[in-house]
Design a protein around this motif. Structure first.
Motif, short mmCIF file in Angstrom:
data_model
loop_
_atom_site.label_atom_id
_atom_site.label_comp_id
_atom_site.label_asym_id
_atom_site.label_seq_id
_atom_site.Cartn_x
_atom_site.Cartn_y
_atom_site.Cartn_z
N ASP A 1 12.41 40.09 -103.64
CA ASP A 1 13.02 41.33 -104.11
C ASP A 1 13.43 42.24 -102.95
O ASP A 1 13.25 43.44 -102.98
N THR A 2 13.95 41.62 -101.88
CA THR A 2 14.44 42.38 -100.74
C THR A 2 15.74 41.78 -100.25
O THR A 2 16.14 40.71 -100.69
N LYS B 1 18.83 37.15 -92.25
CA LYS B 1 18.03 36.24 -91.43
C LYS B 1 17.93 34.83 -92.01
O LYS B 1 17.16 34.01 -91.52
N ALA B 2 18.71 34.51 -93.00
CA ALA B 2 18.60 33.21 -93.67
C ALA B 2 18.96 32.05 -92.75
O ALA B 2 18.36 30.99 -92.84
N ILE C 1 16.48 32.11 -103.86
CA ILE C 1 15.03 32.08 -104.02
C ILE C 1 14.40 33.32 -103.42
O ILE C 1 13.52 33.95 -104.02
N SER C 2 14.85 33.71 -102.24
CA SER C 2 14.30 34.90 -101.60
C SER C 2 14.63 36.16 -102.38
O SER C 2 13.81 37.07 -102.48
N GLY D 1 26.20 36.54 -107.41
CA GLY D 1 26.86 36.38 -106.11
C GLY D 1 26.30 35.21 -105.32
O GLY D 1 26.92 34.74 -104.36
N LYS D 2 25.12 34.75 -105.69
CA LYS D 2 24.52 33.57 -105.06
C LYS D 2 24.73 32.32 -105.91
O LYS D 2 24.96 31.23 -105.39
N ILE D 3 24.64 32.44 -107.23
CA ILE D 3 24.69 31.28 -108.12
C ILE D 3 26.10 30.69 -108.21
O ILE D 3 26.27 29.47 -108.15
#
Length: 120
Positions: free
Chosen positions: A59-60, A65-66, A53-54, A18-20
């Motif tokens: 692992d949360t 808050k990005a 990365i986060s 979902g991020k990549i």
């Protein structure tokens, strides 16, 4: 290995993909965009990179808050990228050589000074 957030591997892969996937699509769009507002695409690219990365390291859940971490970075990156692309476009796309323009201006100023000295 133990996960504090993901229940199994399929959930982790769902989050990572979902991020990549949007990151890859936005990056392709950024490099192929010829519109003047292309640098705005850097903001979601930076957010997806930070979230990916986060998500891998911490692992949360980090999506909430990005934006607060990305804003100061973008205030530096956007002007730098804009100036680099502007110089490249001036030189290679529009064939504007800034050194030739500076030489012409210096010649014009020299001739103007000579004319002023002759008129005195």
């Amino acid at each position: 290995m133990r996960s504090n957030y993901y229940e199994d591997v399929s959930t982790a892969m769902w989050v990572y993909l979902g991020k990549i996937v949007p990151l890859i699509l936005l990056t392709l769009w950024f490099f192929t965009c010829r519109d003047w507002w292309y640098h705005v695409i850097l903001i979601p690219i930076a957010m997806y990179i930070f979230q990916l990365i986060s998500a891998v390291i911490e692992d949360t859940l980090v999506d909430t808050k990005a934006i607060y971490y990305i804003l100061p970075v973008m205030m530096i990156i956007v002007p730098i990228v804009y100036l680099i692309r502007l110089k490249l476009f001036d030189k290679y796309v529009y064939n504007i050589d800034l050194q030739k323009i500076d030489a012409e201006l210096a010649e014009y100023e020299r001739k103007e000074k000579e004319m002023l000295e002759e008129n005195k």
